[in-house]
Design an enzyme around this catalytic site. Structure first.
Site, PDB file in Angstrom:
ATOM      1  N   ASN A  73       0.825  -1.211   0.000  1.00 35.50           N
ATOM      2  CA  ASN A  73       0.000   0.000   0.000  1.00 35.50           C
ATOM      3  C   ASN A  73       0.858   1.258   0.000  1.00 35.50           C
ATOM      4  O   ASN A  73       0.599   2.214  -0.744  1.00 35.50           O
ATOM      5  CB  ASN A  73      -0.901   0.026   1.231  1.00 35.50           C
ATOM      6  CG  ASN A  73      -2.082  -0.918   1.144  1.00 35.50           C
ATOM      7  OD1 ASN A  73      -2.366  -1.463   0.083  1.00 35.50           O
ATOM      8  ND2 ASN A  73      -2.760  -1.109   2.250  1.00 35.50           N
ATOM      9  N   ARG A 403     -10.875  -4.030 -14.484  1.00 33.58           N
ATOM     10  CA  ARG A 403      -9.746  -4.894 -14.141  1.00 33.58           C
ATOM     11  C   ARG A 403     -10.229  -6.335 -14.235  1.00 33.58           C
ATOM     12  O   ARG A 403     -11.324  -6.653 -13.794  1.00 33.58           O
ATOM     13  CB  ARG A 403      -9.244  -4.640 -12.706  1.00 33.58           C
ATOM     14  CG  ARG A 403      -8.783  -3.221 -12.424  1.00 33.58           C
ATOM     15  CD  ARG A 403      -8.230  -3.126 -11.016  1.00 33.58           C
ATOM     16  NE  ARG A 403      -8.102  -1.753 -10.570  1.00 33.58           N
ATOM     17  CZ  ARG A 403      -7.052  -0.974 -10.784  1.00 33.58           C
ATOM     18  NH1 ARG A 403      -6.031  -1.449 -11.468  1.00 33.58           N
ATOM     19  NH2 ARG A 403      -7.001   0.267 -10.335  1.00 33.58           N
ATOM     20  N   ARG A 433      -5.315   1.954 -13.330  1.00 35.75           N
ATOM     21  CA  ARG A 433      -3.968   2.152 -12.811  1.00 35.75           C
ATOM     22  C   ARG A 433      -3.303   0.837 -12.414  1.00 35.75           C
ATOM     23  O   ARG A 433      -3.859   0.034 -11.692  1.00 35.75           O
ATOM     24  CB  ARG A 433      -4.006   3.094 -11.601  1.00 35.75           C
ATOM     25  CG  ARG A 433      -2.636   3.388 -10.999  1.00 35.75           C
ATOM     26  CD  ARG A 433      -2.746   4.422  -9.907  1.00 35.75           C
ATOM     27  NE  ARG A 433      -2.956   5.751 -10.453  1.00 35.75           N
ATOM     28  CZ  ARG A 433      -3.659   6.704  -9.841  1.00 35.75           C
ATOM     29  NH1 ARG A 433      -4.255   6.453  -8.694  1.00 35.75           N
ATOM     30  NH2 ARG A 433      -3.780   7.904 -10.390  1.00 35.75           N
ATOM     31  N   HIS A 463     -15.473   3.352 -15.085  1.00 40.89           N
ATOM     32  CA  HIS A 463     -15.226   2.590 -13.864  1.00 40.89           C
ATOM     33  C   HIS A 463     -16.433   1.749 -13.468  1.00 40.89           C
ATOM     34  O   HIS A 463     -16.333   0.884 -12.608  1.00 40.89           O
ATOM     35  CB  HIS A 463     -14.870   3.572 -12.726  1.00 40.89           C
ATOM     36  CG  HIS A 463     -14.376   2.919 -11.477  1.00 40.89           C
ATOM     37  ND1 HIS A 463     -15.118   2.894 -10.311  1.00 40.89           N
ATOM     38  CD2 HIS A 463     -13.229   2.260 -11.203  1.00 40.89           C
ATOM     39  CE1 HIS A 463     -14.440   2.259  -9.375  1.00 40.89           C
ATOM     40  NE2 HIS A 463     -13.285   1.861  -9.889  1.00 40.89           N
ATOM     41  N   TYR A 496     -12.132  -9.544  -2.145  1.00 42.65           N
ATOM     42  CA  TYR A 496     -12.813  -8.253  -2.114  1.00 42.65           C
ATOM     43  C   TYR A 496     -14.276  -8.480  -1.756  1.00 42.65           C
ATOM     44  O   TYR A 496     -14.950  -9.299  -2.365  1.00 42.65           O
ATOM     45  CB  TYR A 496     -12.752  -7.553  -3.475  1.00 42.65           C
ATOM     46  CG  TYR A 496     -11.446  -6.885  -3.816  1.00 42.65           C
ATOM     47  CD1 TYR A 496     -10.234  -7.360  -3.331  1.00 42.65           C
ATOM     48  CD2 TYR A 496     -11.415  -5.780  -4.656  1.00 42.65           C
ATOM     49  CE1 TYR A 496      -9.037  -6.751  -3.660  1.00 42.65           C
ATOM     50  CE2 TYR A 496     -10.220  -5.163  -5.004  1.00 42.65           C
ATOM     51  CZ  TYR A 496      -9.038  -5.656  -4.500  1.00 42.65           C
ATOM     52  OH  TYR A 496      -7.857  -5.051  -4.839  1.00 42.65           O
ATOM     53  N   ARG A 592     -13.709   2.682   4.293  1.00 41.21           N
ATOM     54  CA  ARG A 592     -12.530   1.821   4.469  1.00 41.21           C
ATOM     55  C   ARG A 592     -11.242   2.630   4.499  1.00 41.21           C
ATOM     56  O   ARG A 592     -10.389   2.417   5.349  1.00 41.21           O
ATOM     57  CB  ARG A 592     -12.450   0.787   3.342  1.00 41.21           C
ATOM     58  CG  ARG A 592     -11.153  -0.020   3.359  1.00 41.21           C
ATOM     59  CD  ARG A 592     -11.172  -1.166   2.377  1.00 41.21           C
ATOM     60  NE  ARG A 592     -11.417  -0.725   1.019  1.00 41.21           N
ATOM     61  CZ  ARG A 592     -10.456  -0.354   0.162  1.00 41.21           C
ATOM     62  NH1 ARG A 592      -9.194  -0.345   0.547  1.00 41.21           N
ATOM     63  NH2 ARG A 592     -10.755  -0.002  -1.072  1.00 41.21           N
ATOM     64  N   HIS A 620     -15.110  -3.460  -0.046  1.00 43.35           N
ATOM     65  CA  HIS A 620     -15.014  -2.771  -1.331  1.00 43.35           C
ATOM     66  C   HIS A 620     -16.356  -2.266  -1.857  1.00 43.35           C
ATOM     67  O   HIS A 620     -16.398  -1.441  -2.758  1.00 43.35           O
ATOM     68  CB  HIS A 620     -14.385  -3.737  -2.350  1.00 43.35           C
ATOM     69  CG  HIS A 620     -13.958  -3.108  -3.629  1.00 43.35           C
ATOM     70  ND1 HIS A 620     -14.594  -3.341  -4.833  1.00 43.35           N
ATOM     71  CD2 HIS A 620     -12.952  -2.250  -3.908  1.00 43.35           C
ATOM     72  CE1 HIS A 620     -13.992  -2.672  -5.793  1.00 43.35           C
ATOM     73  NE2 HIS A 620     -12.987  -1.995  -5.270  1.00 43.35           N
TER      74      HIS A 620
END
Length: 721
Positions: A73, A403, A433, A463, A496, A592, A620
């Site tokens: 992270n 993704r 990203r 997204h 997730y 979160r 998530h």
């Protein structure tokens, strides 16, 4: 005491469905210091991850994993957030941050806080997790701890498996200082030429393709490992024969790896992105990590050659790069891990005895809400797409891909559908990203199979997580839709936490058809019936819903706002929540990561609670719930409350209408926010306090264990007819 003037500010009544009618109210009565710095808030989030590693009640290998997550992270934080601040300073675009401070000042604060956290991280490994592993029979040893027999066997391993791939690089007038790749672990080595007596410098990269922890032979069957760089460091004489090795120290460089693409100037987005990915490898340095025993001569050379400042140097007790602890995942010690959670198939998708499930029939019967990873992604989302790909009645499939995994069955299902003659449209977000290269590969593979691949709208990332399947039934076209909060990625779906809604609602189908037309063509839709879509309408819609709760509270009616997001930064949304709380609306925020909202403003946040939950799964999902005078309006989707999500991305929230699903989501909130549930509480000055135990020392409820238990209690419904 709530300020009456503050409580009465804002809009009067407006039509419920007119999301564009919202007018920004006067916020002059809100305090100036009402936001927390977003970058420091992110560091506070990573501190919460670190606190899990420090928790002695958690399984030991899970604690090691949290240390690795913290390190990973923090790397991304420097590569993106710190790099962005530095770029703004260097280019002269140093606009104030969200709290009105100069980027240079924030950068200094980040440096101080990151230094403290990295030292705490190192101490957690050295003083807590490494000893706990040793006590459990997994010993991370140093070379000097080993006897002659073990050293001899490791030397054989080094000669056979490590030495051939090492590439020592000298630095002298004939050999310029080598390029140091981002996030690589290196040894800086000082040597003396035995003939000339001259001191030289060499750089040795620790090979990233080899296991970071090398198993050490142990006669008693115990598990022992030595770090790869420790093994290499004790065989440097083999690399520099005839030279005297004077000293060696580990170091690691972080570079700016954020991507900057001007789409409107790039005729071919993929080619431009590929060029940018190549440039990323050579981004400017932004952090230098060194071991705390590095001598000044070596450090001065690194500072000079890398053009880095003292503020960007992080002197740490070794070892560096604890991402390597991910490698302990191969250790077969289930007693040192979380008790396994086995995902169940959503009850609506469970086949009856001696029959296979018809997913389309199940969705026609009623909307299906699936909660991952407690309910299987494979037997829901993947099965839905695979059935659509082989169903002769399916005419078209439209999907967004942000993704996905490298061996994605979803991509294969889309290829199979196209090859069988179906119309397949896939919107691939190649700018996701750190997944850009992977997405380029899959975009090209899809194109070769005949899939219509598009890359969204110029200037906007796509997204949202959407699938729309068009099926012919009795001469009529019917839409089957999926709207999710998480990526279409079978691998991350195991860790997730996300929701996904399957529906055959014609209105959702129409909304998605219009949205896909907008993304792939030139259609411009101003309104959707069951969706809230960014960038044009999502923020306005949420502001209207928040404002309605505020107005209801002012009229003495029941009101309640509950929001679950990954990040909460957008000032307009935060101010609307402040106004609602000031008017008496109970506002529950479950976040979160980054949270710029404060909970310590008298008269403003008296009715507000802010919680954070971290655990074995990454929380998530995004959920937005409004009391709405007893007829709850609940939305799920992909959007966080950040400027980029609301202004520069295509996002979508879908309203959940089935009363049972609404109850499920509200119960999920109630449990998460209960004082009996383990969580972090946001307090004064942005400090987060973990509350995991009762006064008598017994643990509070783990939300994720509770959710798994509740879902596994569900029974299969009666057969679909």
């Amino acid at each position: 005491m709530i300020d009456p003037a503050l409580a009465d500010s804002g809009l009067g009544d407006a039509e419920d469905d007119d999301f564009d009618a919202f007018v920004e109210p006067d916020d002059s009565l809100l305090p100036d210091n009402r936001y927390l710095d977003r970058e420091l808030s992110w560091l506070a989030f990573n501190q919460r991850v670190l606190e899990l590693a420090e928790d002695e009640t958690l399984p030991t290998l899970e604690r090691a994993n949290f240390l690795a997550i913290f390190a990973s992270n923090l790397d991304e934080f420097f590569m993106v957030r710190v790099a962005g601040l530095k770029r703004r300073i260097m280019t002269g675009l140093a606009v104030p941050t969200n709290v009105g401070r100069a980027p240079a000042d924030v950068l200094a604060d980040i440096s101080a806080e990151a230094h403290k956290l990295q030292l705490r991280h190192a101490a957690a490994w050295t003083g807590l997790v490494r000893p706990a592993l040793a006590e459990a029979g997994i010993d991370i040893v140093d070379w000097d701890d080993l006897d002659g027999e073990a050293k001899a066997e490791l030397t054989d391993y080094f000669q056979a498996n490590v030495f051939p791939v090492l590439m020592p690089l000298a630095v002298d007038p004939a050999h310029p200082f080598p390029y140091i790749s981002g996030l690589s672990l290196n040894l800086a080595i000082r040597i003396r030429n035995a003939r000339t007596g001259r001191q030289e410098f060499a750089r040795l990269k620790v090979p990233p393709m080899l296991p970071r922890f090398v198993e050490v032979p142990a006669p008693d069957g115990a598990l022992r490992f030595i770090r790869l760089e420790e093994l290499i460091a004790n065989h440097l004489d083999d690399l520099f024969p005839g030279m005297e090795v004077l000293d060696h120290h580990a170091f690691r460089l972080t570079r700016n790896e954020d991507v900057e693409i001007e789409e409107d100037e790039s005729e071919n987005l993929i080619q431009a992105l590929e060029a940018e990915l190549l440039r990323r490898r050579f981004g400017p340095p932004i952090r230098l990590e060194i071991t705390d025993d590095m001598d000044e001569v070596t450090l001065d050379l690194l500072l000079s050659e890398l053009d880095i400042t003292d503020q960007e140097v992080y002197r740490l007790p070794g070892p560096l790069d604890l991402r390597g602890l991910f490698g302990l995942g191969r250790v077969d010690r289930p007693d040192l891990r979380y008790t396994p959670h086995v995902p169940t198939t959503a009850v609506a998708f469970k086949p009856g005895a001696n029959e296979s499930i018809d997913i389309f029939k199940a969705i026609r019967k009623a909307d299906v809400l699936v909660h991952h990873p407690y309910e299987s992604f494979t037997t829901s989302v993947v099965a839905f797409l695979e059935q659509a790909a082989r169903d002769p009645h399916v005419l078209a499939i439209k999907q967004t891909l942000y993704r996905t995994s490298g061996d994605s069955p979803i991509v294969q299902a889309l290829i199979d559908a196209a090859e069988s003659g179906k119309q397949v449209l896939v919107l691939v977000e190649v700018k996701a990203r750190f997944d850009e290269a992977n997405n380029i590969v899959w975009a090209r593979k899809l194109e070769k199979a005949g899939v219509h691949v598009v890359y969204g709208l110029v200037g906007l990332k796509t997204h949202c997580k959407l699938v729309n399947v068009i099926r012919e039934e009795d001469g009529v076209l019917r839409s089957y839709s999926h709207i999710g909060t998480g990526n279409y990625n079978p691998k991350t779906s195991r860790i997730y936490e996300d929701f996904g809604l399957f529906t055959a609602d014609p209105q959702v189908g129409k909304d998605l058809t219009r949205l896909f037309n907008e993304l792939s063509g030139y259609a411009i839709e101003k309104k959707f019936k069951r969706l809230l879509v960014a960038p044009l309408h999502l923020r306005k819609g949420l502001l209207r819903l928040i404002e309605k709760e505020r107005q209801n509270a002012l009229k003495g009616k029941p009101a309640h706002i509950r929001i679950k997001v990954n990040s909460l930064v957008d000032e307009q949304i935060i101010d609307a929540l402040y106004r609602a709380s000031a008017a008496g609306v109970p506002v529950n925020v479950w976040v979160r990561g980054i949270c710029s909202l404060r909970s310590d403003l008298p008269g403003v946040t008296d009715n507000m609670t802010v919680r954070s939950i971290l655990g074995r799964y990454l929380e998530h999902s995004r959920i937005f719930a409004f009391h709405n005078e007893g007829d709850p309006q609940v939305f799920i989707g992909s959007a966080d409350m950040m400027h980029r999500n609301l202004d520069r991305r295509v996002e979508a929230l879908v309203r959940v209408t089935d009363p049972a699903h609404v109850d499920e989501l509200l119960t999920f909130f109630d449990t998460a926010l209960s004082p009996e549930t383990s969580s972090w509480h946001l307090g004064a000055d942005g400090e987060w306090t973990r509350r995991a135990f009762r006064d008598d020392g017994t643990p509070l409820v783990d939300l994720q264990d509770w959710t798994m238990s509740e879902i596994q209690k569900r029974r299969r419904p009666r057969a679909v007819r």
